[in-house]
Design a protein around this motif. Structure first.
Motif, PDB file in Angstrom:
ATOM      1  N   ASP A  13       0.859  -1.186   0.000  1.00 23.18           N
ATOM      2  CA  ASP A  13       0.000   0.000   0.000  1.00 23.18           C
ATOM      3  C   ASP A  13       0.892   1.231   0.000  1.00 23.18           C
ATOM      4  O   ASP A  13       1.849   1.299   0.774  1.00 23.18           O
ATOM      5  CB  ASP A  13      -0.902  -0.006   1.243  1.00 23.18           C
ATOM      6  N   ILE A  18      -2.059   4.091   6.283  1.00 26.91           N
ATOM      7  CA  ILE A  18      -2.736   2.790   6.262  1.00 26.91           C
ATOM      8  C   ILE A  18      -1.743   1.665   6.491  1.00 26.91           C
ATOM      9  O   ILE A  18      -1.995   0.729   7.259  1.00 26.91           O
ATOM     10  CB  ILE A  18      -3.463   2.581   4.921  1.00 26.91           C
ATOM     11  N   ASP A  57      -3.338  -3.227  -1.919  1.00 27.48           N
ATOM     12  CA  ASP A  57      -4.200  -2.119  -2.309  1.00 27.48           C
ATOM     13  C   ASP A  57      -4.455  -2.220  -3.811  1.00 27.48           C
ATOM     14  O   ASP A  57      -3.522  -2.332  -4.608  1.00 27.48           O
ATOM     15  CB  ASP A  57      -3.529  -0.788  -1.972  1.00 27.48           C
ATOM     16  N   LEU A  83      -7.677  -4.671  -1.111  1.00 27.17           N
ATOM     17  CA  LEU A  83      -8.346  -3.516  -0.523  1.00 27.17           C
ATOM     18  C   LEU A  83      -8.514  -2.452  -1.590  1.00 27.17           C
ATOM     19  O   LEU A  83      -7.625  -2.257  -2.419  1.00 27.17           O
ATOM     20  CB  LEU A  83      -7.517  -2.934   0.628  1.00 27.17           C
ATOM     21  N   THR A  84      -9.652  -1.762  -1.563  1.00 21.92           N
ATOM     22  CA  THR A  84      -9.852  -0.665  -2.497  1.00 21.92           C
ATOM     23  C   THR A  84     -10.768   0.377  -1.895  1.00 21.92           C
ATOM     24  O   THR A  84     -11.600   0.068  -1.045  1.00 21.92           O
ATOM     25  CB  THR A  84     -10.456  -1.150  -3.822  1.00 21.92           C
ATOM     26  N   GLY A  85     -10.602   1.606  -2.340  1.00 23.16           N
ATOM     27  CA  GLY A  85     -11.438   2.684  -1.861  1.00 23.16           C
ATOM     28  C   GLY A  85     -12.647   2.913  -2.736  1.00 23.16           C
ATOM     29  O   GLY A  85     -13.498   3.742  -2.433  1.00 23.16           O
ATOM     30  N   LYS A 106     -12.216   0.102   1.414  1.00 24.55           N
ATOM     31  CA  LYS A 106     -11.845   1.152   2.348  1.00 24.55           C
ATOM     32  C   LYS A 106     -12.973   2.182   2.404  1.00 24.55           C
ATOM     33  O   LYS A 106     -13.575   2.477   1.377  1.00 24.55           O
ATOM     34  CB  LYS A 106     -10.549   1.843   1.890  1.00 24.55           C
ATOM     35  N   PRO A 107     -13.258   2.756   3.567  1.00 25.52           N
ATOM     36  CA  PRO A 107     -12.650   2.455   4.865  1.00 25.52           C
ATOM     37  C   PRO A 107     -13.162   1.116   5.394  1.00 25.52           C
ATOM     38  O   PRO A 107     -14.336   0.799   5.234  1.00 25.52           O
ATOM     39  CB  PRO A 107     -13.097   3.613   5.745  1.00 25.52           C
ATOM     40  N   PHE A 108     -12.297   0.339   5.994  1.00 31.73           N
ATOM     41  CA  PHE A 108     -12.662  -0.990   6.448  1.00 31.73           C
ATOM     42  C   PHE A 108     -12.727  -1.033   7.967  1.00 31.73           C
ATOM     43  O   PHE A 108     -12.159  -0.200   8.667  1.00 31.73           O
ATOM     44  CB  PHE A 108     -11.644  -2.028   5.957  1.00 31.73           C
TER      45      PHE A 108
END
Length: 245
Positions: A13, A18, A57, A83-85, A106-108
């Motif tokens: 990431d 983060i 990410d 993970l992704t926003g 995200k947010p997680f």
């Protein structure tokens, strides 16, 4: 220095906050957490350490996280959590289709993320180099269909020449459930429950993606499957026979 008795997580990431948060949180839970900001650092970590899981990410600043995940999958078998926003479901499916074993936005919720990482690690198996050298193949449980052999014990799929076909954890679990119950129709919900449990957020569409990926790997013609069949309006079933050892 990596401690041999700890599971090692690689966090890829380029958001330093983060990355530090995740490293600290997983370290407090007894994991060895290492981080990378880009693909170069990621490969350095993978080549230098025995990594048990990659937390990736999806949208890195200057690189495509999906492409990095695919390249990892070509060389390694450890679980990949993405993970992704962005909240578009297309991104979720694309990430799973390319290589990921699980996915969070995200947010997680940190507690949920850690629980899902723990679940992935629990389902994972050691790489071949860590398998016991005196493991007797005759003690393995096998399911055979067509010219394929599914080694349940080592969680591997081999063709008639002995070549191993790479399967993600999700793909293997789904194939095992179907092959263990030939000619039984499973709904998507039943497949989710039996192959992945209820520990992670899984969508009906995810099952369809996994079925698509499995057909590409085991069917001579994925558009006219011989083994993994669709029962319209109900779900999927595995057309036998399936031989057991």
């Amino acid at each position: 220095m990596i401690e041999q008795n700890k599971k090692t997580l690689l966090i890829v990431d380029d958001d330093q906050d983060i990355s530090e948060l995740l490293c600290d949180a997983f370290s407090q839970k007894g994991y060895q957490a290492i981080s990378a900001e880009n693909g170069t650092q990621m490969w350095d970590c993978l080549n230098e350490s025995q990594v048990d899981l990659v937390l990736m990410d999806l949208y890195l600043r200057n690189e495509d996280g999906l492409q990095l995940a695919r390249s990892i999958r070509d060389s390694f078998s450890m679980p990949i959590m993405m993970l992704t926003g962005k909240g578009d479901e297309t991104d979720r499916i694309l990430g799973l289709e390319l290589a990921a074993d699980d996915y969070m936005m995200k947010p997680f919720n940190l507690r949920e993320l850690m629980a899902r990482v723990h679940a992935l690690l629990r389902r994972a198996v050691p790489p071949p180099s860590l398998q016991l050298p005196n493991l007797i193949e005759e003690d393995h449980e096998f399911l055979s269909f067509g010219h394929w052999t599914l080694d349940i014990t080592s969680r591997q799929l081999h063709d008639h020449t002995g070549k191993q076909i790479s399967l993600t954890l999700g793909e293997f679990s789904l194939l095992e459930v179907l092959a263990r119950h030939p000619d039984r129709v499973f709904s998507r919900e039943q497949l989710i429950d039996q192959s992945r449990g209820l520990e992670a957020e899984v969508f009906d569409r995810t099952v369809d993606v996994l079925i698509l990926r499995l057909r590409r790997k085991v069917e001579a013609n994925p558009k006219m499957p011989q083994f993994i069949k669709t029962q319209r309006g109900l779900g999927y079933f595995f057309q036998g026979p399936v031989r057991t050892n």
